[in-house]
Scaffold this active site. Structure first.
Site, PDB file in Angstrom:
ATOM      1  N   ARG A  93       0.849  -1.202   0.000  1.00  0.00           N
ATOM      2  CA  ARG A  93       0.000   0.000   0.000  1.00  0.00           C
ATOM      3  C   ARG A  93       0.877   1.242   0.000  1.00  0.00           C
ATOM      4  O   ARG A  93       1.720   1.388  -0.864  1.00  0.00           O
ATOM      5  CB  ARG A  93      -0.947  -0.025   1.204  1.00  0.00           C
ATOM      6  CG  ARG A  93      -2.080  -1.005   1.057  1.00  0.00           C
ATOM      7  CD  ARG A  93      -2.745  -1.274   2.375  1.00  0.00           C
ATOM      8  NE  ARG A  93      -1.823  -1.991   3.260  1.00  0.00           N
ATOM      9  CZ  ARG A  93      -2.141  -2.443   4.462  1.00  0.00           C
ATOM     10  NH1 ARG A  93      -3.337  -2.248   4.937  1.00  0.00           N
ATOM     11  NH2 ARG A  93      -1.264  -3.099   5.189  1.00  0.00           N
ATOM     12  N   SER A 132      -7.427  -3.813   7.808  1.00  0.00           N
ATOM     13  CA  SER A 132      -8.349  -4.473   8.731  1.00  0.00           C
ATOM     14  C   SER A 132      -8.573  -3.600   9.965  1.00  0.00           C
ATOM     15  O   SER A 132      -9.673  -3.573  10.521  1.00  0.00           O
ATOM     16  CB  SER A 132      -7.796  -5.838   9.167  1.00  0.00           C
ATOM     17  OG  SER A 132      -7.674  -6.684   8.055  1.00  0.00           O
TER      18      SER A 132
HETATM   19  P1  ADP Z   1      -0.225  -8.717   8.119  1.00  0.00           P
HETATM   20  O1  ADP Z   1      -0.532  -9.027   9.538  1.00  0.00           O
HETATM   21  O2  ADP Z   1       0.693  -9.654   7.437  1.00  0.00           O
HETATM   22  O3  ADP Z   1       0.090  -7.274   7.841  1.00  0.00           O
HETATM   23  P2  ADP Z   1      -2.714  -8.246   6.804  1.00  0.00           P
HETATM   24  O4  ADP Z   1      -3.890  -9.116   6.903  1.00  0.00           O
HETATM   25  O5  ADP Z   1      -2.813  -6.888   7.408  1.00  0.00           O
HETATM   26  O6  ADP Z   1      -1.569  -9.072   7.424  1.00  0.00           O
HETATM   27  O7  ADP Z   1      -2.248  -8.120   5.302  1.00  0.00           O
HETATM   28  C1  ADP Z   1      -1.853  -9.219   4.532  1.00  0.00           C
HETATM   29  C2  ADP Z   1      -1.222  -8.713   3.252  1.00  0.00           C
HETATM   30  O8  ADP Z   1      -2.185  -8.000   2.498  1.00  0.00           O
HETATM   31  C3  ADP Z   1      -0.048  -7.751   3.449  1.00  0.00           C
HETATM   32  O9  ADP Z   1       0.878  -7.981   2.411  1.00  0.00           O
HETATM   33  C4  ADP Z   1      -0.675  -6.409   3.290  1.00  0.00           C
HETATM   34  O10 ADP Z   1       0.263  -5.443   2.852  1.00  0.00           O
HETATM   35  C5  ADP Z   1      -1.713  -6.704   2.216  1.00  0.00           C
HETATM   36  N1  ADP Z   1      -2.822  -5.768   2.259  1.00  0.00           N
HETATM   37  C6  ADP Z   1      -3.574  -5.433   3.321  1.00  0.00           C
HETATM   38  N2  ADP Z   1      -4.520  -4.524   2.990  1.00  0.00           N
HETATM   39  C7  ADP Z   1      -4.347  -4.274   1.663  1.00  0.00           C
HETATM   40  C8  ADP Z   1      -4.981  -3.401   0.723  1.00  0.00           C
HETATM   41  N3  ADP Z   1      -5.962  -2.573   1.086  1.00  0.00           N
HETATM   42  N4  ADP Z   1      -4.559  -3.425  -0.551  1.00  0.00           N
HETATM   43  C9  ADP Z   1      -3.533  -4.240  -0.910  1.00  0.00           C
HETATM   44  N5  ADP Z   1      -2.873  -5.066  -0.084  1.00  0.00           N
HETATM   45  C10 ADP Z   1      -3.274  -5.089   1.195  1.00  0.00           C
END
Ligand code: ADP
Length: 168
Positions: A93, A132
């Site tokens: 992001r 999230s």
């Molecule tokens: P983590 O605990 O690994 O950060 P997340 O569930 O927050 O897990 O995110 C998992 C993956 O998805 C990470 O690579 C994060 O950068 C990506 N991600 C989260 N939100 C978005 C979004 N809005 N657009 C693109 N990628 C996202």
């Protein structure tokens, strides 16, 4: 090449940003594994089983069939080695993700001799600032979740809010 590909994360809960990355990678690769962290240091709203169920619900609704969902604990590189995974997909992001992702990627490489590549898909513009955590903040304050998470899981999120507010 028939690569084994994993997209790991906490998915607490899955958002439209995650779904966008899932849809795009499931078109790039024959098969995709979504890896849901069992022990993340972040405080989770949903149990691992619940997070997996929410993802499955979304996949079913979207008709995405070449994606499977697994849970894993411990170091991601150990899972990658054990399952012989070739490619790790992450979503990128804003600039804030870059520092963190670079640190994790370089650490992963240092931790294992297993050959694999990390590839980054840039977030789509509409989901650039979606996380999230933001979804949970909106839900706690009774905001409209429609633009942020797949419709099919909105009732589950409000159910969780009710439980949290009742101290369960
Ligand atoms: P983590 O605990 O690994 O950060 P997340 O569930 O927050 O897990 O995110 C998992 C993956 O998805 C990470 O690579 C994060 O950068 C990506 N991600 C989260 N939100 C978005 C979004 N809005 N657009 C693109 N990628 C996202």
């Amino acid at each position: 090449m028939n690569s084994k590909v994993i997209y790991p994360g906490s998915f607490d809960p899955i958002t439209k940003g995650h779904l966008d990355i899932i849809k795009r990678s499931s078109k790039l690769f024959d098969e995709l594994i979504i890896g849901v962290f069992i022990n993340s240091s972040k405080k989770q709203w949903f149990t691992t089983d619940e997070r997996v169920e929410l993802i499955k619900k979304v996949l079913e609704k979207e008709g995405i069939t070449n994606v499977k969902v697994v849970q894993f604990s411990g170091l991601l590189v150990d899972y990658i080695k054990k399952e012989n995974i070739d490619i790790l997909v992450r979503g990128l992001r804003a600039v804030s993700d870059y520092e963190y992702e670079l640190q994790v990627t370089l650490t992963n490489e240092a931790l294992t001799t297993k050959q694999f590549e990390t590839i980054f898909l840039t977030a789509s513009r509409e989901y650039l600032y979606l996380s999230s955590s933001i979804v949970k903040e909106i839900a706690l304050n009774d905001g409209d979740l429609k633009g942020f998470v797949p419709n099919v899981i909105i009732p589950d999120i409000y159910e969780k809010v009710k439980m949290i507010k009742n101290g369960k």
